[in-house]
Scaffold this motif. Structure first.
Motif, PDB file in Angstrom:
ATOM      1  N   ASN A  66      14.054 -26.946   8.261  1.00  0.00           N
ATOM      2  CA  ASN A  66      12.883 -26.553   8.764  1.00  0.00           C
ATOM      3  C   ASN A  66      12.156 -25.830   7.708  1.00  0.00           C
ATOM      4  N   PRO A  67      12.210 -26.272   6.397  1.00  0.00           N
ATOM      5  CA  PRO A  67      11.346 -25.550   5.360  1.00  0.00           C
ATOM      6  C   PRO A  67      10.131 -24.887   5.783  1.00  0.00           C
ATOM      7  N   ASP A  68       9.226 -25.357   6.400  1.00  0.00           N
ATOM      8  CA  ASP A  68       8.017 -24.871   6.747  1.00  0.00           C
ATOM      9  C   ASP A  68       7.938 -23.464   7.396  1.00  0.00           C
ATOM     10  N   LYS A  69       9.293 -23.206   7.919  1.00  0.00           N
ATOM     11  CA  LYS A  69       9.218 -21.941   8.537  1.00  0.00           C
ATOM     12  C   LYS A  69       9.620 -20.858   7.453  1.00  0.00           C
ATOM     13  N   SER A  70       9.828 -21.071   6.317  1.00  0.00           N
ATOM     14  CA  SER A  70      10.143 -20.038   5.268  1.00  0.00           C
ATOM     15  C   SER A  70       9.249 -19.226   5.234  1.00  0.00           C
ATOM     16  N   GLU A  71       9.778 -17.739   4.890  1.00  0.00           N
ATOM     17  CA  GLU A  71       8.873 -16.761   4.474  1.00  0.00           C
ATOM     18  C   GLU A  71       9.252 -15.843   3.396  1.00  0.00           C
ATOM     19  N   VAL A  72       8.498 -15.336   2.650  1.00  0.00           N
ATOM     20  CA  VAL A  72       8.447 -14.552   1.604  1.00  0.00           C
ATOM     21  C   VAL A  72       7.706 -13.290   1.667  1.00  0.00           C
ATOM     22  N   GLU A  73       8.402 -12.055   1.112  1.00  0.00           N
ATOM     23  CA  GLU A  73       7.838 -10.922   1.082  1.00  0.00           C
ATOM     24  C   GLU A  73       8.214 -10.078   0.010  1.00  0.00           C
ATOM     25  N   ILE A  74       7.422  -9.637  -1.037  1.00  0.00           N
ATOM     26  CA  ILE A  74       7.641  -9.289  -2.268  1.00  0.00           C
ATOM     27  C   ILE A  74       6.854  -7.869  -2.421  1.00  0.00           C
ATOM     28  N   THR A  75       7.444  -6.696  -2.974  1.00  0.00           N
ATOM     29  CA  THR A  75       6.730  -5.517  -3.425  1.00  0.00           C
ATOM     30  C   THR A  75       7.041  -5.322  -4.726  1.00  0.00           C
ATOM     31  N   ILE A  76       5.858  -4.871  -5.627  1.00  0.00           N
ATOM     32  CA  ILE A  76       6.193  -4.498  -6.885  1.00  0.00           C
ATOM     33  C   ILE A  76       5.668  -3.142  -7.274  1.00  0.00           C
ATOM     34  N   ASP A  77       6.474  -2.506  -7.914  1.00  0.00           N
ATOM     35  CA  ASP A  77       6.095  -1.226  -8.617  1.00  0.00           C
ATOM     36  C   ASP A  77       5.293  -1.531  -9.727  1.00  0.00           C
ATOM     37  N   MET A  78       3.806  -1.064  -9.622  1.00  0.00           N
ATOM     38  CA  MET A  78       2.919  -1.476 -10.338  1.00  0.00           C
ATOM     39  C   MET A  78       3.034  -0.545 -11.927  1.00  0.00           C
ATOM     40  N   ALA A  79       3.754   0.642 -11.523  1.00  0.00           N
ATOM     41  CA  ALA A  79       3.924   1.394 -12.655  1.00  0.00           C
ATOM     42  C   ALA A  79       5.046   0.855 -13.782  1.00  0.00           C
ATOM     43  N   SER A  80       5.788  -0.133 -13.351  1.00  0.00           N
ATOM     44  CA  SER A  80       6.803  -0.646 -14.080  1.00  0.00           C
ATOM     45  C   SER A  80       6.262  -1.905 -14.894  1.00  0.00           C
ATOM     46  N   ILE A  81       5.102  -2.026 -15.182  1.00  0.00           N
ATOM     47  CA  ILE A  81       4.466  -2.817 -15.976  1.00  0.00           C
ATOM     48  C   ILE A  81       4.926  -2.783 -17.474  1.00  0.00           C
ATOM     49  N   ASP A  82       5.263  -3.736 -18.212  1.00  0.00           N
ATOM     50  CA  ASP A  82       5.804  -3.778 -19.394  1.00  0.00           C
ATOM     51  C   ASP A  82       5.374  -4.965 -20.174  1.00  0.00           C
ATOM     52  N   SER A  83       4.537  -4.623 -21.214  1.00  0.00           N
ATOM     53  CA  SER A  83       3.970  -5.572 -22.180  1.00  0.00           C
ATOM     54  C   SER A  83       4.532  -5.353 -23.515  1.00  0.00           C
ATOM     55  N   ASN A  84       5.533  -4.731 -23.693  1.00  0.00           N
ATOM     56  CA  ASN A  84       6.228  -4.406 -25.091  1.00  0.00           C
ATOM     57  C   ASN A  84       5.374  -3.799 -26.006  1.00  0.00           C
ATOM     58  N   HIS A  85       4.641  -2.756 -25.246  1.00  0.00           N
ATOM     59  CA  HIS A  85       3.690  -1.935 -26.222  1.00  0.00           C
ATOM     60  C   HIS A  85       3.415  -0.666 -25.155  1.00  0.00           C
ATOM     61  N   ALA A  86       3.806   0.472 -25.625  1.00  0.00           N
ATOM     62  CA  ALA A  86       3.863   1.860 -24.721  1.00  0.00           C
ATOM     63  C   ALA A  86       2.322   2.121 -24.491  1.00  0.00           C
ATOM     64  N   GLU A  87       1.242   2.125 -25.532  1.00  0.00           N
ATOM     65  CA  GLU A  87       0.368   2.550 -25.247  1.00  0.00           C
ATOM     66  C   GLU A  87      -0.660   1.513 -24.408  1.00  0.00           C
ATOM     67  N   ARG A  88      -0.481   0.414 -24.832  1.00  0.00           N
ATOM     68  CA  ARG A  88      -1.326  -0.477 -23.633  1.00  0.00           C
ATOM     69  C   ARG A  88      -0.715  -0.433 -22.325  1.00  0.00           C
ATOM     70  N   ASP A  89       0.650  -0.170 -22.010  1.00  0.00           N
ATOM     71  CA  ASP A  89       1.314  -0.180 -21.007  1.00  0.00           C
ATOM     72  C   ASP A  89       0.676   0.915 -20.172  1.00  0.00           C
ATOM     73  N   LYS A  90       0.348   2.306 -21.025  1.00  0.00           N
ATOM     74  CA  LYS A  90      -0.045   3.418 -20.260  1.00  0.00           C
ATOM     75  C   LYS A  90      -1.535   3.141 -19.982  1.00  0.00           C
ATOM     76  N   HIS A  91      -2.432   2.229 -20.757  1.00  0.00           N
ATOM     77  CA  HIS A  91      -3.776   1.917 -20.467  1.00  0.00           C
ATOM     78  C   HIS A  91      -3.684   1.088 -18.987  1.00  0.00           C
ATOM     79  N   LEU A  92      -2.826   0.072 -19.047  1.00  0.00           N
ATOM     80  CA  LEU A  92      -2.890  -0.656 -17.896  1.00  0.00           C
ATOM     81  C   LEU A  92      -2.565   0.006 -16.542  1.00  0.00           C
ATOM     82  N   ARG A  93      -1.891   1.135 -16.746  1.00  0.00           N
ATOM     83  CA  ARG A  93      -1.721   2.016 -15.490  1.00  0.00           C
ATOM     84  C   ARG A  93      -2.699   2.760 -14.922  1.00  0.00           C
TER      85      ARG A  93
END
Length: 192
Positions: A66-93
């Motif tokens: 009964n796949p149509d009953k599937s459910e998903v829930e995800i919470t993201i810590d936005m401060a954990s953004i990582d674009s491989n560039h510390a100054e850019r990540d600071k700006h993104l926050r």
């Protein structure tokens, strides 16, 4: 044993036997880093900038019958953004983008799951970033499922979607080629 007790016992056995038919709950395997949330956005129209969120958590339910009953829930810590560039990540926050001091988490809660015959599905849900909640559609692909070497059972999916930055009050001018971000979720869950 009285007739009432026998009937109660049989009902209990039937309920136990029907347990596997219910949707199984899976917890995202973020400890072993077998789940990823990645994004890419064009940089000035010349190349792609890739990044990810390192800290998130969530779960999903799935029942193959009964796949149509599937459910998903995800919470993201936005401060954990990582674009491989510390100054850019600071700006993104900061306020120009995610303003993580005021809005530390993003959240996705599914509203529907429609499975197709070719191991793909369409997942819809409410995505909240900052102070905005929008319904998004995620194109899903079944990756696989089965027992793991540690006695558990795992199921994996990959999903992609594209979001418009302005829809989530991100209005920083990155150029005309950089108004949308592509998001990929590679999700592996361990059955609970």
């Amino acid at each position: 044993m009285s007739r009432t007790r026998i009937t109660s016992f049989l009902i209990g056995l039937l309920l136990l036997a029907s347990g596997p038919l219910m949707a199984a709950e899976y917890k995202l395997d973020t400890e072993g880093q077998h789940a990823f949330i990645q994004f890419r956005i064009q940089h000035l129209g010349y190349s792609w900038l890739y990044g990810r969120f390192n800290d998130f958590d969530g779960s999903f339910t799935y029942d193959a019958d009964n796949p149509d009953k599937s459910e998903v829930e995800i919470t993201i810590d936005m401060a954990s953004i990582d674009s491989n560039h510390a100054e850019r990540d600071k700006h993104l926050r900061e306020e120009d983008f995610f303003h993580v001091k005021k809005y530390p988490e993003a959240r996705f809660v599914s509203t529907s799951f429609e499975e197709h015959d070719d191991d793909t599905a369409t997942l819809k849900g409410d995505l909240t970033i900052k102070d905005v909640t929008r319904n998004v559609t995620i194109d899903v692909e079944h990756v696989g499922h089965g027992e793991d070497p540690w006695g558990g059972y795992r199921r994996g999916f990959q999903g992609t979607t594209t979001i418009k930055l302005k829809d989530f009050n991100i209005d920083y001018d990155l150029g005309p080629a950089s108004t949308h971000a592509e998001v990929t979720l590679a999700i592996e869950g361990v059955r609970q």
